[in-house]
Design a protein around this motif. Structure first.
Motif, PDB file in Angstrom:
ATOM      1  N   VAL A  79       3.559  83.592  -7.375  1.00  0.00           N
ATOM      2  CA  VAL A  79       3.205  83.869  -5.977  1.00  0.00           C
ATOM      3  C   VAL A  79       4.346  84.590  -5.272  1.00  0.00           C
ATOM      4  O   VAL A  79       4.159  85.674  -4.695  1.00  0.00           O
ATOM      5  N   TRP A  83       4.559  88.464  -3.927  1.00  0.00           N
ATOM      6  CA  TRP A  83       4.905  88.760  -2.530  1.00  0.00           C
ATOM      7  C   TRP A  83       6.017  89.817  -2.477  1.00  0.00           C
ATOM      8  O   TRP A  83       6.014  90.705  -1.639  1.00  0.00           O
ATOM      9  N   VAL A  99       2.637  81.763   1.876  1.00  0.00           N
ATOM     10  CA  VAL A  99       2.983  81.565   0.464  1.00  0.00           C
ATOM     11  C   VAL A  99       2.544  80.173   0.009  1.00  0.00           C
ATOM     12  O   VAL A  99       1.968  80.007  -1.074  1.00  0.00           O
ATOM     13  N   ALA A 102      -1.194  80.112  -0.383  1.00  0.00           N
ATOM     14  CA  ALA A 102      -1.610  80.873  -1.569  1.00  0.00           C
ATOM     15  C   ALA A 102      -1.317  80.080  -2.838  1.00  0.00           C
ATOM     16  O   ALA A 102      -2.136  80.041  -3.764  1.00  0.00           O
ATOM     17  N   ALA A 103      -0.160  79.416  -2.878  1.00  0.00           N
ATOM     18  CA  ALA A 103       0.204  78.641  -4.065  1.00  0.00           C
ATOM     19  C   ALA A 103      -0.778  77.493  -4.268  1.00  0.00           C
ATOM     20  O   ALA A 103      -1.183  77.199  -5.400  1.00  0.00           O
ATOM     21  N   LEU A 106      -4.032  78.944  -5.613  1.00  0.00           N
ATOM     22  CA  LEU A 106      -3.959  79.380  -7.012  1.00  0.00           C
ATOM     23  C   LEU A 106      -3.753  78.207  -7.967  1.00  0.00           C
ATOM     24  O   LEU A 106      -3.992  78.342  -9.164  1.00  0.00           O
ATOM     25  N   ILE A 138      -2.068  88.049  -3.554  1.00  0.00           N
ATOM     26  CA  ILE A 138      -2.755  86.888  -4.140  1.00  0.00           C
ATOM     27  C   ILE A 138      -3.510  87.309  -5.409  1.00  0.00           C
ATOM     28  O   ILE A 138      -3.436  86.637  -6.439  1.00  0.00           O
ATOM     29  N   ALA A 141      -0.919  87.837  -8.111  1.00  0.00           N
ATOM     30  CA  ALA A 141      -0.399  86.579  -8.646  1.00  0.00           C
ATOM     31  C   ALA A 141      -1.441  85.904  -9.543  1.00  0.00           C
ATOM     32  O   ALA A 141      -1.109  85.345 -10.594  1.00  0.00           O
TER      33      ALA A 141
END
Lengths: 148, 703
Positions: A79, A83, A99, A102-103, A106, A138, A141
């Motif tokens: 991630v 970025w 972040v 998003a983490a 995912l 995203i 990643a």
């Protein structure tokens, strides 16, 4: 009161009603988690509690019963790399929250659709307009995760 | 530590490039550092970048030039002469300001010269050491290289180089030899921002630190009569309640306690001078039309006679007050003691911030050390000094203890220096090929007058260009034309908001041109091209490109429509086409195509980011942005009453960066002005309804 943040156990001398956000920032000195609205509307204070993305401004520290991960403790990985590859951040203030969200997304799925990304990011605001690069990062990643 | 020029320092092995402009997210620290690094032949990533201390040698000349009342697309000898004179004045006034999309324009020559001068001094020192003529030496990756391959790293030459006389006019590298400029460089601030390591002014932490917040009078121009500190002091952890001007500050052991305690107070607010509600504010703005115009610009032909020939098209437009709503509410950290003040603030104007903070606590500016931190958004808000002054005053109340001041979001939204509300009355005569005559009367508060009064204490003489920028200075050949500005002093603080006057005047002009095109049965792109081709080929090319990417020539799919707008601001002609579509959930933003001629793109990655950023900032404001008043106080307090576009609502964005050569234009602001009219024009194309008031969400349901 004791809480575990980024793998470290802390004894915290604070009012149990104090939002986790301010415990992190003012008591523990972990300033990567940001104050943006104090009402759970902007996402800048997003942390992980037991792996789920949570608005730290809405969570009284006395109610924290699981391990907390902040941006400082988030393991370096696809991630953050994405970025950086997409040069997402401008002012950067909202980015730790993005972040973290998003983490968490995912961790649930390594192939999110645009609609899933929209839903995961609906609670976040970026006034610099980095949204298009956030979406690209995203997907980037996710690709990295799928390809291992 | 050795300083080669005000912009280059070498300390042991570490080379630091000083970038005296504030990083608000716009990437200025990257691009300006690249100007120096390019000339010095430094490897990207091999040096550090610092903001540096406030200094007059870092004054911004381009900012004052941008305030001149000339159309930017016409550069004459007179404007060049006036620009030169303004540059001198700016330095005298010590305006080290980041704003007006001027940083790159101001630094383009200056920082390359600084880099070239440093390089020349290093080469001269190497020549001396090696006993070889300097012409035989070259530079590469932070070292001087002799013909036999001997490498002398800059760090080893720094002390000797500092004794060399800096050349007055060092030779600059021709652009064909550039290795850094013109490329999308990785931003040096990126990794820290992504990992949460960047320290904004509210992230400074130190031993013995206290935390504070403020609660200022909610009524503009109001005062504090007094306050009973009791309810705050009753809360455990509250250290002190401090009266500061028209409000109260609370110092506590953490921010949460300070904010809770501030809410617990019941201050006795004195009488206020601002308007009671939004209607009163608009009423006072409308009343300005009854007075003589403050400024008239762009007058050509005889507009009254031309408009009187037939019944003109008439329309009234309105835009609201707007907050900056930076993601980081106002913050500053300060430490006072032993007759000195140390201040950490994200400020767009460090020299003035230092001077003001010194005055606030009765010190001399030289007794104040100011550290300029990265900013969690600026957009013009951090060109003001209220928050840094407050931190200084609060720190004085607890000498020896560092105080970290953080405003609540509600405080931030209700105590801004807003983009002013404006009213425009437009009249036009449609001819066969577009507007034959056009008159724009625009009323509202003057950002120039209010900001100048706050900053330098007086209103500078000369026409108020900001009131009319975007209205009078566009490259349209209209035979009979006039723009008149009517200044209205309302009592709601106003300030610079990304793109300033262009932010409203472009909405007025570009929407009204669309009305004229519709009335005359003309294609909005073709009509504009006909008006601009004789005035500026650059402008026409930009509009053609935007139309081309958007597929303007082909009809949009059913349920879709497009709108176009153009604006030349901050040196960059910019055109946008917005495509929207009707869905069950409401109107959806489908695509935004933006073409911008930036002259020269020093960093295409950052330019692209700024175009997207500016356009989305404009769209969000057009749809949702609004500050209203009730009972003399701002009604919006947070991101529920003041909404922003969310990720799922954003249009696909396509950008086209044109480079017609010459100097780089400003890119932080020019993409904002066309967004609102392009969207409103698209709505007209889709629904046949003309939207003359912002924000649009009152009249249109957006998905």
């Amino acid at each position: 009161m004791q809480i575990t943040v980024n793998g470290t156990r802390h004894r915290v001398d604070a009012d149990p009603a104090m939002p986790l956000l301010w415990v992190l920032r003012d008591v523990l000195g972990l300033t990567g988690t940001k104050y943006g609205c104090g009402t759970g509307l902007c996402g800048a204070c997003t942390v992980h509690v037991a792996g789920r993305a949570v608005a730290a401004c809405q969570l009284p520290v006395g109610k924290v019963s699981a391990e907390v991960t902040t941006i400082e403790g988030l393991a370096a990985g696809p991630v953050q790399d994405a970025w950086i590859a997409h040069q997402v951040a401008q002012c950067g203030y909202c980015q730790p929250g993005h972040v973290m969200a998003a983490a968490a997304l995912l961790a649930r799925t390594d192939s999110p659709t645009d609609a899933e990304i929209d839903a995961a990011m609906a609670g976040h605001i970026c006034r610099c307009g980095t949204g298009p690069r956030i979406r690209a990062a995203i997907h980037h990643a996710a690709r990295q995760l799928r390809e291992g | 530590m050795v300083r080669l020029t005000p912009y280059v320092e070498i300390d042991g092995e570490t080379i630091t490039v000083i970038v005296p402009r504030a990083e608000m997210g716009q990437g200025v620290q990257t691009t300006l550092a690249a100007l120096v690094a390019e000339e010095m032949d430094l490897d990207w990533g091999s040096f550090s970048v610092a903001h540096g201390a406030p200094s007059r040698s870092y004054a911004n000349g381009a900012l004052l030039v941008a305030g001149l009342p000339f159309a930017a697309y016409r550069e004459t000898r007179l404007t060049r002469w006036a620009a030169g004179a303004m540059r001198v004045t700016g330095r005298l006034m010590g305006m080290q300001i980041t704003g007006g999309s001027t940083s790159t324009r101001d630094a383009y020559l200056r920082m390359r010269r600084a880099g070239a001068a440093a390089r020349a001094m290093l080469v001269a020192a190497a020549a001396r050491r090696l006993g070889q003529p300097p012409e035989t030496l070259r530079t590469q990756d932070g070292a001087v290289v002799a013909p036999d391959g001997t490498r002398l790293p800059y760090a080893a030459l720094a002390a000797a180089a500092a004794k060399q006389r800096p050349p007055r006019r060092p030779r600059l590298k021709p652009s064909r030899d550039w290795r850094l400029l013109g490329r999308a460089l990785p931003r040096p601030d990126m990794a820290d921002k992504v990992h949460g390591r960047t320290r904004y002014a509210g992230d400074i932490r130190a031993e013995g630190m206290l935390f504070a917040t403020v609660r200022m009078c909610p009524h503009f121009g109001g005062t504090l009569r007094g306050v009973d500190a009791g309810p705050a002091l009753a809360i455990p952890g509250v250290v002190k309640v401090v009266e500061i001007g028209a409000g109260v500050g609370v110092i506590a052991r953490d921010t949460w306690t300070a904010m809770r305690a501030a809410r617990a107070l019941a201050p006795d607010w004195g009488p206020a001078s601002g308007p009671a509600d939004t209607d009163a504010a608009f009423g006072a703005i409308a009343a300005a039309f009854d007075r003589r115009p403050t400024v008239t610009l762009g007058r050509r032909g005889d507009v009254e006679a031309a408009l009187g020939a037939e019944k003109p098209i008439e329309a009234e437009y309105r835009v609201p007050y707007l907050a900056h709503a930076t993601m980081e509410p106002m913050t500053a950290t300060a430490l006072y003691g032993d007759g000195r003040l140390t201040l950490w603030a994200g400020t767009q104007a460090p020299l003035l911030a230092r001077e003001r903070a010194a005055r606030a606590v009765g010190l001399k500016p030289r007794d104040v050390t100011l550290h300029v931190t990265p900013m969690g958004g600026g957009f013009g808000r951090r060109a003001e000094f209220d928050f840094s002054d407050q931190a200084a005053r609060l720190a004085r109340a607890v000498p020896g203890r560092p105080v970290c001041l953080a405003w609540s979001r509600a405080e931030d939204m209700s105590h801004d220096f807003y983009r002013p509300a404006m009213i425009a009355r437009l009249r036009g005569q449609a001819g066969a090929s577009g507007p034959a005559a056009l008159s724009l009367d625009i009323a509202g508060p003057s950002v120039l007058a209010e900001q100048a009064r706050r900053v330098v204490g007086y209103v500078p003489p000369g026409p108020d260009k900001m009131l009319l920028e975007g209205a009078f200075d566009q490259p349209y050949a209209i035979a009979d034309f006039r723009a008149r500005g009517y200044r209205a002093d309302i009592g709601i603080p106003v300030g610079s908001w990304r793109s300033v006057g262009y932010s409203h005047n472009t909405f007025f002009l570009e929407s009204f041109l669309d009305e004229i095109a519709a009335a005359a049965g003309l294609d909005p792109v073709e009509m504009r091209l006909n008006l601009m081709r004789g005035e500026s080929a650059r402008a026409a090319k930009v509009l053609e490109r935007a139309a081309e990417i958007a597929g303007w020539g082909t009809p949009p799919p059913p349920g879709h429509a497009r709108g176009v707008a153009f604006c030349w601001s901050f040196g960059a002609p910019t055109a946008q086409v917005v495509e929207i579509c009707r869905t069950e959930a409401g109107i959806r933003l489908e695509r935004l195509c933006c073409a911008m001629d930036v002259g020269r793109a020093l960093d295409p990655g950052i330019v692209e980011a700024q175009i997207v950023s500016g356009a989305l900032f404009g769209l969000s404001a057009a749809i949702y942005g609004e500050i209203t008043l009730a009972g003399g106080a701002v009604e919006q307090a947070n991101f529920d009453s003041s909404r922003e576009l969310r990720l799922g609502q954003l249009p696909a964005i396509e950008t086209c960066i044109l480079q017609s050569g010459g100097k780089p234009a400003g890119v932080g602001e020019p993409a904002t002005p066309p967004a609102a009219p392009a969207l409103a024009n698209a709505l007209f194309a889709l629904t046949g309804e003309r939207h003359r008031r912002l924000p649009l969400h009152h009249a249109v349901r957006f998905a």
